[in-house]
Design an enzyme around this catalytic site. Sequence first.
Site, short mmCIF file in Angstrom:
data_model
loop_
_atom_site.label_atom_id
_atom_site.label_comp_id
_atom_site.label_asym_id
_atom_site.label_seq_id
_atom_site.Cartn_x
_atom_site.Cartn_y
_atom_site.Cartn_z
N HIS A 1 -3.80 -14.99 -3.73
CA HIS A 1 -4.79 -15.09 -3.13
C HIS A 1 -5.95 -16.18 -2.84
O HIS A 1 -6.87 -16.99 -2.75
CB HIS A 1 -6.07 -14.54 -4.19
N GLN B 1 -9.18 3.60 -0.73
CA GLN B 1 -8.06 3.25 0.25
C GLN B 1 -6.39 3.72 -0.94
O GLN B 1 -5.61 3.40 -0.52
CB GLN B 1 -7.49 1.88 0.51
O1 PAF Z 1 -5.85 -6.95 0.41
C1 PAF Z 1 -6.58 -5.97 0.17
O2 PAF Z 1 -6.74 -6.64 -1.60
C2 PAF Z 1 -7.71 -5.14 0.09
O3 PAF Z 1 -6.90 -4.15 1.41
C3 PAF Z 1 -8.69 -5.21 0.75
C4 PAF Z 1 -8.98 -5.72 1.76
C5 PAF Z 1 -9.51 -6.35 -0.33
C6 PAF Z 1 -10.23 -4.10 0.94
O4 PAF Z 1 -9.86 -3.53 -0.39
#
Ligand code: PAF
Length: 285
Positions: free
Chosen positions: A41, A65
């Site tokens: 990140h 999700q």
């Molecule tokens: O890749 C991720 O961490 C997630 O899928 C995202 C793009 C932040 C969407 O919740």
Amino acid sequence: MPAPIQTLTTVAEARAFVASERAAGRRIALVPTMGALHEGHLALVRAAREHADTVIASVFVNPMQFGPHEDLERYPRSPEADTAQLVVLGAEAVFMPEVAEMYPDGRSATVVTAGHLGTVLEGRSRPGHFDGVLTVVTKLLSIVQPDVAVFGEKDAQQLFLVRRMVRDLNLPLEIVSVPTVRERDGLAMSSRNALLTAGERQDALALSRALEAAGAAADRGVEAMLAAAQAVFQADSGVQLDYLAVVDPATFAPASDDHHGSAQVLVAARVGAVRLIDNAVVTLP
Ligand code: PAF
């Protein structure tokens, strides 16, 4: 002394912050994350800085999700540590909404669907996952209205679908991608790695080893690549392979055995209770 960071928790606060940055003529980058930030990140945040004056990271574990039997509850959360890391990197703001702020009606009745490509590979194992991703990404883009948004290449199918959505819906921003950051032994960095026991952490190396094996077989064609990668999993009983595929990166469709040029090897596997994914781009002569 690092500059203070703005912690934004409501849509109104985020919009007001963005409006003041825009009024000052600043270019804005958004780094969407689900938190539990790691070096992967941080590479996204550094890349964002190269493309914008103001860097906003979002930290939101998006329930939409996750499937009903997935790891939403167990997903690692560390908001204080995340903020501290973003301060060190000099991000201007972090958007950390509660679930009720993002989904005031409990769920979004309007959904951005990923279509057929949302139902294969990751989408086959995680039905509805990509609709959840695209919907929350659309919401974040609509709240922040960034000039650029930065995504990691580890989530290859997600990146493909986000780019396609931006093109399909004429969204006015640039998508920047950043290569996967790996541990010294090759394990792709992932927030879910924190859930692995020491033994599982060793077993998890099967994913990057399988990608290496596939790459080493590239001059013998796609079938040979798949067989070489498969053999790694047969040797490692601690890992349950979910899928292994070689796709054309331009379309995400399966690559034929006589495919030439760039190809993307994708792997997903369960290590204990933890599901991991990885991928690599290789060139077939
Ligand atoms: O890749 C991720 O961490 C997630 O899928 C995202 C793009 C932040 C969407 O919740």
